[in-house]
Design a protein around this motif. Sequence first.
Motif, PDB file in Angstrom:
ATOM      1  N   SER A  62       0.826  -1.210   0.000  1.00 21.08           N
ATOM      2  CA  SER A  62       0.000   0.000   0.000  1.00 21.08           C
ATOM      3  C   SER A  62       0.867   1.269   0.000  1.00 21.08           C
ATOM      4  O   SER A  62       0.492   2.277  -0.598  1.00 21.08           O
ATOM      5  N   ILE A  63       2.026   1.200   0.640  1.00 20.45           N
ATOM      6  CA  ILE A  63       2.942   2.344   0.632  1.00 20.45           C
ATOM      7  C   ILE A  63       3.534   2.531  -0.765  1.00 20.45           C
ATOM      8  O   ILE A  63       3.569   3.645  -1.297  1.00 20.45           O
ATOM      9  N   LEU A  64       3.979   1.443  -1.367  1.00 24.38           N
ATOM     10  CA  LEU A  64       4.514   1.535  -2.730  1.00 24.38           C
ATOM     11  C   LEU A  64       3.448   2.047  -3.695  1.00 24.38           C
ATOM     12  O   LEU A  64       3.729   2.895  -4.547  1.00 24.38           O
ATOM     13  N   ASP A  65       2.240   1.549  -3.557  1.00 25.93           N
ATOM     14  CA  ASP A  65       1.147   1.998  -4.429  1.00 25.93           C
ATOM     15  C   ASP A  65       0.851   3.481  -4.237  1.00 25.93           C
ATOM     16  O   ASP A  65       0.612   4.205  -5.211  1.00 25.93           O
ATOM     17  N   PHE A  66       0.858   3.942  -2.995  1.00 21.45           N
ATOM     18  CA  PHE A  66       0.590   5.346  -2.719  1.00 21.45           C
ATOM     19  C   PHE A  66       1.587   6.241  -3.453  1.00 21.45           C
ATOM     20  O   PHE A  66       1.223   7.280  -4.003  1.00 21.45           O
ATOM     21  N   TYR A  67       2.851   5.845  -3.458  1.00 23.38           N
ATOM     22  CA  TYR A  67       3.887   6.625  -4.124  1.00 23.38           C
ATOM     23  C   TYR A  67       4.066   6.238  -5.592  1.00 23.38           C
ATOM     24  O   TYR A  67       4.986   6.718  -6.251  1.00 23.38           O
ATOM     25  N   GLU A  68       3.175   5.385  -6.079  1.00 24.03           N
ATOM     26  CA  GLU A  68       3.192   4.919  -7.476  1.00 24.03           C
ATOM     27  C   GLU A  68       4.546   4.325  -7.851  1.00 24.03           C
ATOM     28  O   GLU A  68       5.116   4.616  -8.896  1.00 24.03           O
TER      29      GLU A  68
END
Length: 91
Positions: free
Chosen positions: A34-40
């Motif tokens: 979810s952190i990686l996704d948030f920062y794309e």
Amino acid sequence: MVDWLDIVDRDPAFELLLKTHDELRGQEDSYLRSILDFYEIDAPLKLVEKSKATHFRRGDSSSWREDMTETQMERLASMIPNVLRERFGWH
């Protein structure tokens, strides 16, 4: 933290990812994803095997209570604003 939460509450368009330790516990893959996704960030995620070399604490969000005296816990508790206690369910 209070000021960041105030900004988020006043401006829902403001992008801020709030994560808690409780969300991490037992869900490491989805938490980090979810952190990686948030920062794309499109990157493979490979967690290391847990061992004493990589994890020196149990990961219990209340274990700090065993490491502090009653006086220390009371002092810490007095420093936490009520708005944070209520928002995150901290007792």
